[in-house]
Design a protein around this motif. Structure first.
Motif, mmCIF file in Angstrom:
data_model
loop_
_atom_site.group_PDB
_atom_site.id
_atom_site.type_symbol
_atom_site.label_atom_id
_atom_site.label_comp_id
_atom_site.label_asym_id
_atom_site.label_seq_id
_atom_site.Cartn_x
_atom_site.Cartn_y
_atom_site.Cartn_z
ATOM 1 N N THR A 1 1.073 -1.412 -0.092
ATOM 2 C CA THR A 1 -0.096 0.214 0.235
ATOM 3 C C THR A 1 0.965 1.627 0.388
ATOM 4 O OG1 THR A 1 -1.935 -0.865 1.207
ATOM 5 C CG2 THR A 1 -1.898 1.362 0.984
ATOM 6 N N ASP B 1 -12.039 7.964 5.560
ATOM 7 C CA ASP B 1 -11.476 9.089 5.197
ATOM 8 C C ASP B 1 -10.413 10.055 6.181
ATOM 9 O OD1 ASP B 1 -13.220 9.317 3.470
ATOM 10 O OD2 ASP B 1 -15.091 10.762 4.158
ATOM 11 N N GLN C 1 -9.511 11.585 1.631
ATOM 12 C CA GLN C 1 -9.013 10.312 0.530
ATOM 13 C C GLN C 1 -9.736 9.676 1.311
ATOM 14 O OE1 GLN C 1 -7.872 10.754 -2.421
ATOM 15 N NE2 GLN C 1 -7.629 12.994 -2.858
ATOM 16 N N ASN C 2 -10.058 8.532 1.076
ATOM 17 C CA ASN C 2 -10.423 7.536 1.161
ATOM 18 C C ASN C 2 -9.282 6.120 1.432
ATOM 19 O OD1 ASN C 2 -12.132 4.869 1.688
ATOM 20 N ND2 ASN C 2 -13.419 6.476 2.540
ATOM 21 N N ASN D 1 -9.864 3.317 1.012
ATOM 22 C CA ASN D 1 -10.684 2.019 0.484
ATOM 23 C C ASN D 1 -9.999 1.938 -1.318
ATOM 24 O OD1 ASN D 1 -11.143 0.524 2.667
ATOM 25 N ND2 ASN D 1 -12.308 1.601 3.443
ATOM 26 N N THR D 2 -9.982 3.441 -1.087
ATOM 27 C CA THR D 2 -10.514 3.705 -2.928
ATOM 28 C C THR D 2 -9.495 4.709 -3.512
ATOM 29 O OG1 THR D 2 -12.121 5.173 -2.681
ATOM 30 C CG2 THR D 2 -12.827 3.324 -3.209
ATOM 31 N N ASP E 1 -6.262 6.326 -4.758
ATOM 32 C CA ASP E 1 -5.522 5.950 -6.367
ATOM 33 C C ASP E 1 -4.307 6.820 -6.256
ATOM 34 O OD1 ASP E 1 -5.049 5.802 -8.935
ATOM 35 O OD2 ASP E 1 -6.410 6.183 -9.430
#
Length: 695
Positions: free
Chosen positions: A275, A333, A391-392, A394-395, A397
């Motif tokens: 990650t 978040d 940002q999150n 889990n998503t 980018d």
């Protein structure tokens, strides 16, 4: 400053299998001539141990005579560990800990404190992980660590440890080494090292060393390209006078990673090790060059007069997207910011010293007198951008974040500054070691320092801080030889270290002040092929720099703190064909900024096959253990990492080596820092296969 651009494409290389001479139960090294002006070079000895070092004085000193803990990582041990950086070398020693600052580099900790300075041949350099690591270890014969204060010789003195990197020197007979290595995460590295006399009399000798290193990472997007070159000339002006000069130049271009955030309650994220929190345009660019000149004259009575001068310059550009808040455990978040900094540094260092044996009042000893001067100019420009927003986890980018246009000087709240820091330090020092008889040696040293540092905000034309200090820094200790193998010692050392780190308002931190008490026992066995050390220490200090969690890149003064602990180390041959390196460290500190484990254990053993089809092969295995550790509300569990290596001599000049880090591929956190960022997984299983040729 000059740009360094090198690309080395090399073929490969060997490992010198340690030649041993066994007699009954004692293993001794076969005689090997190692040529170097300091007389303590470890290159070519094939050993993990040495009885002398230069970190305890301006000339080589017997480690047992120094009333402080001294550890040396030899050339052989660095090669077996496949260690190319100080951070990787720190994995070898239980009394030195690496806390990652990105995937490749990080902060170093000793005795519960961060190490902010390292030396090259005794000349100090700042060590802030934000600007990248120390030079690649391909240029150096060994790494020396003096634990505890060292203010008499090493500038104003690192309170908890002096790391000294000792250069490889030219030789009077031709020798060469070339290697190539490849491994996990698309790693590729090449090295070239050649030394030879440049005239028939061998009074002029030269050495050139080059490397190129490129690799990706177990973390997505993260990558690094590094290259370096050094050249050294040694000239015998007379039989007793040596002139040496040369340079070290390096460049790095990397996409860095600032670590993971935690959940708001300090719980570590359970996300894949790959990650990445950042942008695919994150970048770190660094260019550095150092030039040096040394002149040394040896007198007939054994005294030595030495003068040295060095100039070090570097430029750094940083553009990074960082987590700026913890992760909400319900929504996932978190906030981001873009951190931008340009940094330039020029440092000059001059030292003149005289060392001599003495004989007076029926006793003998050695004395060193010297003076040094250090000047540093640092220019920093810094600003932030918050357009990356929320940002999150889990998503997230990294490719969807647009690069903002950042200008200098920064305007607005926070650590948005353009500063010029000008520092000068003048020092006069004296160190004496006197034989008191009855197998007892007294060591006494003192340094008088004049220190002046001014920080000017060039964007607002303000003086942020102006520090002037005058101080005596002293140490005293006794070393008592219990017998021919064991020496007991005790010592006291002052701590005084002005700091270049800045608060969020741009002002400079107050100097670190304090003291250390240490007692210990040092041993040398089997003719010096096995060395041991144990030490108990107690440190009091205040004003130490700690990261400001509200202002990235800024620091705060810590309060009063006490640290106590115990160290035990073992290095060298423990039996025929068996070498070991390792030890145990316990640190108990009330400092709230220490991210390291209170208990650390490092053990490594290497066996050389004496006969049969695998004769001459080296097999090594070891473990690194760290107990559970925490920082604030963030807690990480203990871990054990197993490392291994195998090396086979294909011919007398060609060998192959396979190194495996984290053999069992354990998943663990190796550093905790803040809830917003700076929390790192340890490296997954990593394999490196190298070929080495010596000629």
């Amino acid at each position: 400053m000059p740009q360094v651009s090198l690309r080395v494409s090399l073929l490969a290389s060997v490992v010198l299998v340690s030649p041993l001479v066994a007699e009954e139960d004692i293993t001794e090294l076969a005689p090997i001539l190692v040529e170097a002006s300091d007389g303590v070079a470890t290159e070519g000895t094939g050993s993990y141990s040495t009885e002398r070092a230069t970190v305890g004085g301006r000339q080589p000193v017997d480690i047992r005579d120094i009333p402080q803990s001294i550890t040396v990582v030899t050339d052989e041990r660095l090669e077996d560990a496949n260690a190319n950086s100080l951070e990787e070398a720190a994995f070898v020693l239980p009394n030195l800990t690496t806390a990652l600052g990105d995937v490749y580099t990080g902060s170093l900790y000793s005795r519960g404190h961060e190490v902010f300075t390292y030396n090259i041949d005794g000349a100090p350099r700042p060590f802030l992980s934000i600007y990248g690591t120390a030079p690649d270890l391909v240029f150096f014969d060994r790494v020396e660590l003096l634990s505890g204060p060292s203010g008499v010789y090493q500038g104003t003195g690192e309170p908890v440890g002096t790391l000294n990197l000792v250069r490889k020197r030219p030789t009077s007979t031709p020798q060469g080494r070339a290697s190539v290595a490849t491994g996990s995460f698309d790693a590729l590295r090449g090295e070239f090292d050649y030394s030879a006399p440049l005239n028939a009399e061998a009074t002029v000798r030269g050495r050139i060393i080059a490397y190129a290193d490129t690799k990706n990472s177990y973390v997505d997007f993260v990558e690094s390209d590094r290259e370096g070159l050094s050249g050294t000339l040694d000239v015998d002006l007379t039989d007793q006078t040596l002139l040496s000069f040369g340079f070290i130049a390096e460049t790095q271009d990397a996409l860095r990673f600032s670590g993971l955030p935690t959940f708001t309650d300090g719980t570590l994220l359970d996300v894949p090790r790959e990650t990445f929190i950042g942008a695919d345009w994150n970048r770190f660019e660094s260019d550095s060059i150092e030039g040096f000149t040394e002149l040394e004259h040896r007198f007939d009575n054994g005294s030595v007069l030495k003068a040295s001068a060095r100039r070090y310059s570097r430029d750094v550009v940083i553009r990074s997207v960082l987590p700026n808040s913890a992760v909400d455990p319900l929504s996932g978040d978190f906030d981001l910011l873009t951190f931008a900094r340009d940094f330039e540094e020029d440092t000059d260092f001059v030292d003149v010293n005289w060392s001599s044996p003495i004989s007076a009042f029926g006793t003998t000893g050695e004395v060193t007198l010297g003076a040094d001067y250090r000047s540093t100019d640092q220019t920093m420009r810094q600003n932030f951008d918050f357009s990356a927003g929320t940002q999150n986890i889990n998503t997230f980018d990294p490719t969807a974040i647009a690069e903002p246009v950042i200008t200098f000087p920064g305007i607005g709240p926070g650590f948005r500054l353009n500063t010029l820091t000008e520092t000068q330090e003048y020092g006069i020092y004296a160190q004496g070691r006197i034989d008191l008889g009855v197998r007892t040696k007294l060591s006494v040293g003192t340094r008088y320092v004049l220190y002046d540092s001014r920080v000017r905000d060039t964007g607002r034309d303000l003086i942020r801080s102006d520090i002037e200090e005058q101080r005596f820094v002293s140490n005293i200790g006794l070393a008592y030889a219990l017998n021919d193998r064991l020496t007991a010692y005790g010592g006291y050392s002052d701590i005084f270290q002005p700091q270049i780190e800045q608060r969020a308002d741009g002002s400079q931190l107050d100097p670190v002040e304090g003291r250390q008490f240490e007692v210990g026992l040092k041993g040398s066995f089997n003719g010096g092929s096995l060395t041991t050390q144990t030490a108990v220490f107690y440190i009091e200090d205040r004003n130490r720099a700690v990261e400001d969690p509200a202002n990235p890149g800024a620091f705060l003064d810590s309060g009063d703190a006490t640290t106590k602990g115990f160290e035990a180390l073992l290095q060298g041959f423990v039996g025929q064909n068996w070498m070991v390196s390792g030890g145990y460290t316990y640190v108990d500190t009330d400092r709230d900024d220490d991210p390291t484990s209170p208990h650390t254990l490092s053990l490594w053993g290497r066996y050389t096959v004496p006969e049969g089809r695998l004769q001459g092969a080296d097999l090594g295995i070891g473990l690194r253990y760290a107990s559970s550790f925490s920082l604030g509300t963030i807690k990480a569990p203990s871990y054990v990492v197993i490392d291994a290596m195998a090396r086979y001599p294909i011919t007398e000049t060609l060998s192959a080596q396979l190194s495996v880090e984290n053999l069992l591929d354990g998943t663990y956190y190796t550093r905790v820092n803040q809830t917003t960022r700076g929390n790192f997984y340890g490296t997954p299983r990593r394999l490196t296969l190298g070929i080495t040729m010596r000629f």
